[in-house]
Design a protein around this motif. Structure first.
Motif, PDB file in Angstrom:
ATOM      1  N   LEU A  34       0.834  -1.201   0.000  1.00 16.18           N
ATOM      2  CA  LEU A  34       0.000   0.000   0.000  1.00 16.18           C
ATOM      3  C   LEU A  34       0.866   1.247   0.000  1.00 16.18           C
ATOM      4  CD1 LEU A  34      -2.724  -1.017   2.628  1.00 16.18           C
ATOM      5  CD2 LEU A  34      -2.757  -1.350   0.147  1.00 16.18           C
ATOM      6  N   GLN A  39      -3.940   3.090  -0.800  1.00 15.96           N
ATOM      7  CA  GLN A  39      -4.315   2.429  -2.047  1.00 15.96           C
ATOM      8  C   GLN A  39      -3.157   1.540  -2.489  1.00 15.96           C
ATOM      9  OE1 GLN A  39      -7.298   2.483  -3.562  1.00 15.96           O
ATOM     10  NE2 GLN A  39      -8.030   3.759  -1.875  1.00 15.96           N
ATOM     11  N   LEU A  66      -9.383  -2.715  -7.630  1.00 17.30           N
ATOM     12  CA  LEU A  66      -9.346  -1.340  -7.136  1.00 17.30           C
ATOM     13  C   LEU A  66     -10.706  -0.854  -6.659  1.00 17.30           C
ATOM     14  CD1 LEU A  66      -7.021   0.271  -9.851  1.00 17.30           C
ATOM     15  CD2 LEU A  66      -6.381  -0.642  -7.616  1.00 17.30           C
ATOM     16  N   LYS A 123      -8.670   7.414  -5.284  1.00 20.65           N
ATOM     17  CA  LYS A 123     -10.041   7.118  -4.874  1.00 20.65           C
ATOM     18  C   LYS A 123     -10.797   8.439  -4.770  1.00 20.65           C
ATOM     19  CE  LYS A 123     -12.742   3.636  -3.647  1.00 20.65           C
ATOM     20  NZ  LYS A 123     -12.933   2.452  -4.490  1.00 20.65           N
ATOM     21  N   ALA A 619      -8.769   3.087   3.268  1.00 18.72           N
ATOM     22  CA  ALA A 619      -7.788   3.713   2.380  1.00 18.72           C
ATOM     23  C   ALA A 619      -7.728   5.220   2.610  1.00 18.72           C
ATOM     24  CB  ALA A 619      -8.128   3.420   0.922  1.00 18.72           C
TER      25      ALA A 619
END
Length: 821
Positions: A34, A39, A66, A123, A619
């Motif tokens: 990560l 992410q 994802l 994101k 995340a």
């Protein structure tokens, strides 16, 4: 009435489905690394995962791994097969049809089987893609930011009009607020090329505020067959061509050509002329003159050697891998007839060399040429943003290629030292520097004022406002860490670093080091890569080329350890994902009537619709300090009636995997409001340092706990990074506190009169000011012709019919239907 049914049955089925899905996903993944935003930057699949994804397209794999929504699109940009049989399918990320700048993801396959995925994925949720600032207004802001006296499109160059900036709407991180993880904004992107003073950069202007949020420099400063008596590399054989009156420095044997021109101490490219020699024997008597015309030979053979290196060592056809012409312009002066230009640069199209003055000799030395064209390679591969850590690695990679090309040319092409100083592989710019040994040293960075250790001595702190004044966040200084890593990887070294850790690295040789570094750059790195991610990608590149646990993987890992990035090699050949705590599952069964639509704490700020009862937002993270007071904001969305909802927010302060310890319930109360609620709590001084989970629950049932399933509502998990608390062991007691949450009156978004003829009044909860107002027809298509003034929507231009108006109070988006008569 809400429909009633068996909560027990739902709980069993929900838990079983969640457990099964999680188990399947976990079984498919061998390693997941990560990034700072939580992410994945690299996912390696297990044999089970490879089988599961065999036959799926790359975008399908990314959509599953994802967690892409309908607003996210991954658009394929390139498809390449490398020398070891891997196919790399590179995708660009779009959000609601708008390019997410610097966000790319690559699917790596071999023999039709997906082996891994890597890259940078942003994101995004709730970001408007409609600009409130016009392109022309944004360009005015961009030009004011650059502040040049004259721009390329204002010159008399024959193709000047080609440089006029055209705006492109993109989503990009605001580099002013956080060097690595500023908020995402909608921005106009312009390619601004200035003629006086020389600069070229991508300038990003916030499409709402008009503020310049990022500047990414394109110009990166560095400092027939004939023979040419060059200034720095002795007498060299050159490939050139014939023209009227003799021979000129143009050839077509390498890619689409290599061309070298004479700017004659001007700043005009279109006025530049050819160097012409009558007999193709470019002797020192002719060219070692007061004008330093012999450096034209260095520029030409430097471009040839650079092309040969990329082609013969890495199988790359020119800097773009498509044979692009390499054009070089020598005797350039930004002030025509001035004292001498003390720079060399690649501007995205050509190489430009100044003649130097008090600091430098003419800047056409071989490693300078290799360095600058290295920027072109980076632009076509990783495209590292030219600021802070990514910019430092952009510079470091160019130094690596400058050194590697110099070593290759000496060993394989017969290059010699012909200037005042001798060539030295691990010194950069040694032949052109008049005042010190070189610009930079890769073997001993600290000897020339660069760091040899990540965030160690001479490290320049990253900045939220990178500019030329601060060297874009120390890009020419902090590159020393990457330079030294490469030197240690190639040559080997043992010792004790600035962190007090002993290391011993057996060098793999410059050829293997270069192949690993090129694969790291061209296959895995993305625009926003950090030093930590470079470590991950270098290890993976070495694993691809030489196998897990190989001597090369061990050397790569330990060389990073030597310069203070990551741990030493412990076996396995790849990075090991951090140990994570497993938390109990939580889920609301139905969202027919209510759901969580806002959670905001620090840098966590998520607005959303229905998330099927649970949203994994781990995340998303924010940092809190032990002992500090924090205010969290949250709200509910309702289909129609605003029911009374019970809110509970937990933080696992002692990181033991449960939320039932004293002091971990930080918010508890009820409200029947659609407005934004808030509560203040204090982080215990005994909270344990590091990342932990914050769980937000909204339920119609006051008895809902931190685990299991419940009837109506939703739950969401986020990550908190606690600093300043307990370092090693969980605290014995947790003395947290929070302010009570009151039961506020329900309120809704109202529009009146309804039906309406010419004007519609908007009333948001709490009398908030309406923002981002849009009108859609019954098909859901956005319509023009409605304008908002002082809380009143002018609908006189709409056709008769039914519409939906959507308005935001800055956090939540509200919807209401109306009829136009």
């Amino acid at each position: 009435m809400r429909k009633q049914y068996s909560a027990v049955a739902v709980a069993l089925l929900g838990a079983l489905a969640a457990t099964t899905a999680q188990a399947q996903d976990a079984a498919r993944i061998q390693t997941k690394v990560l990034g700072n935003d939580n992410q994945p930057v690299l996912v390696q699949f297990s044999p089970e995962g490879k089988m599961a994804y065999r036959g799926l397209s790359g975008d399908q794999v990314l959509r599953q791994q994802l967690g892409l929504t309908t607003a996210d699109q991954m658009v394929q940009r390139t498809l390449e097969t490398d020398q070891v049989g891997y196919t790399h399918q590179k995708f660009a990320q779009f959000y609601q049809g708008v390019r997410v700048e610097h966000a790319t993801y690559t699917v790596h396959s071999k023999g039709g089987t997906v082996e891994s995925i890597s890259g940078d994925f942003e994101k995004i949720s709730g970001l408007s893609t409609t600009p409130s600032l016009s392109e022309s207004a944004a360009l005015t802001k961009a030009l004011a930011h650059v502040g040049a006296r004259k721009y390329m499109w204002q010159t008399t160059e024959a193709n000047a009009a080609e440089f006029a900036p055209q705006g492109e709407l993109v989503i990009v991180r605001d580099g002013r607020q956080n060097a690595e993880a500023g908020p995402l904004v909608l921005a106009w992107k312009f390619n601004v090329y200035a003629a006086q003073p020389i600069s070229r950069s991508f300038v990003y202007v916030d499409a709402r505020s008009g503020q310049v949020v990022l500047q990414d420099n394109i110009i990166k400063h560095a400092a027939a067959t004939g023979t040419f008596a060059t200034a720095y590399s002795g007498s060299r054989t050159i490939a050139d061509g014939t023209t009227t009156g003799g021979y000129f420095l143009r050839e077509t044997t390498r890619g689409l050509g290599i061309q070298t021109y004479n700017c004659k101490k001007s700043n005009s490219y279109t006025s530049a002329t050819d160097f012409i020699d009558a007999d193709n024997n470019w002797t020192a008597a002719e060219y070692n003159n007061a004008n330093f015309d012999n450096v034209a030979g260095d520029a030409h053979v430097g471009a040839q050697a650079t092309y040969d290196y990329w082609k013969n060592v890495h199988g790359r056809n020119s800097y773009d891998n498509a044979g692009a012409i390499i054009k070089s312009y020598v005797h350039f002066d930004d002030v025509p007839g001035g004292a001498g230009y003390e720079n060399a640069y690649w501007d995205g199209v050509r190489m430009t060399y100044g003649d130097g003055a008090t600091r430098f000799r003419p800047l056409t030395a071989l490693d300078v040429c290799g360095h600058e064209i290295g920027h072109a390679v980076c632009e076509k591969t990783a495209n590292l943003t030219y600021a802070n850590e990514s910019g430092a690695m952009n510079e470091g990679l160019s130094d690596i290629w400058g050194a590697s090309i110099e070593a290759y040319a000496v060993a394989n092409l017969g290059f010699t030292s012909g200037g005042v100083k001798a060539k030295s592989t691990w010194l950069i710019g040694e032949e052109i520097d008049k005042q010190q040994a070189a610009l930079r040293s890769m073997s001993d960075p600290k000897s020339l004022g660069q760091p040899a250790y990540y965030k160690g001595q001479y490290w320049v702190a990253t900045t939220s406002s990178p500019s030329n004044a601060n060297d874009q966040g120390g890009v020419h200084t902090n590159s020393g860490v990457l330079n030294h890593w490469y030197y240690i990887l190639a040559v080997g070294k043992s010792g004790t670093n600035e962190g007090g850790n002993t290391y011993s690295v057996t060098g793999v040789g410059i050829d293997a080091a270069a192949k690993i570094t090129y694969r790291m750059e061209s296959v895995y790195m993305t625009a926003s890569s950090t030093y930590a991610q470079a470590r991950t990608y270098a290890i993976q590149a070495a694993t691809d080329l030489y196998g897990a646990g190989s001597a090369q993987v061990i050397a790569v890992t330990n060389a990073w350890y030597a310069v203070g990035v990551g741990a030493s090699y412990t076996g396995g050949g790849t990075t090991t994902p951090p140990t994570t705590t497993t938390y109990c599952t939580i889920k609301g069964t139905s969202q027919s009537y209510e759901w969580i639509d806002l959670v905001q704490l620090g840098s966590i700020n998520r607005t959303s619709g229905k998330d099927a009862g649970y949203y994994n937002g781990t995340a998303l993270s924010t940092t809190v300090t032990a002992g500090s007071a924090q205010t969290i904001y949250f709200s509910a969305g309702f289909t129609s009636t605003a029911y009374t909802e019970y809110w509970k927010i937990y933080i696992d302060y002692n990181k033991n995997g449960v939320f039932t310890d004293a002091g971990e319930l930080v918010v508890s109360g009820s409200s029947a409001s659609a407005g934004t609620l808030s509560s203040t709590f204090t982080v215990p001084t005994t909270a344990r340092n590091g990342t932990t989970v914050m769980r937000v629950i909204m339920s119609d049932n006051s008895a809902t706990t931190s685990c299991g399933t419940f009837s109506y509502g939703e739950a969401e998990d986020y990550t908190l990074n606690i600093t300043g608390g307990a370092a090693l062991t969980a605290p014995a007691t947790l003395a947290g506190n929070s302010t009570p949450l009151g039961n506020e009156a329900a309120s809704t978004f109202e529009v009146y009169p309804n039906p309406a003829t010419d004007a519609l009044r908007l009333a948001l909860p709490g009398n908030a000011e309406a923002q981002d107002v849009t009108v859609t027809d019954i098909r859901g298509a956005r319509v023009a012709g409605a304008t908002l003034r002082n809380g009143t929507l002018d609908i006189s231009g709409l056709a008769k019919g039914m519409y939906t108006v959507s308005a935001s109070d800055g956090q939540k988006v509200f919807h209401q239907r109306f009829v136009k008569e």
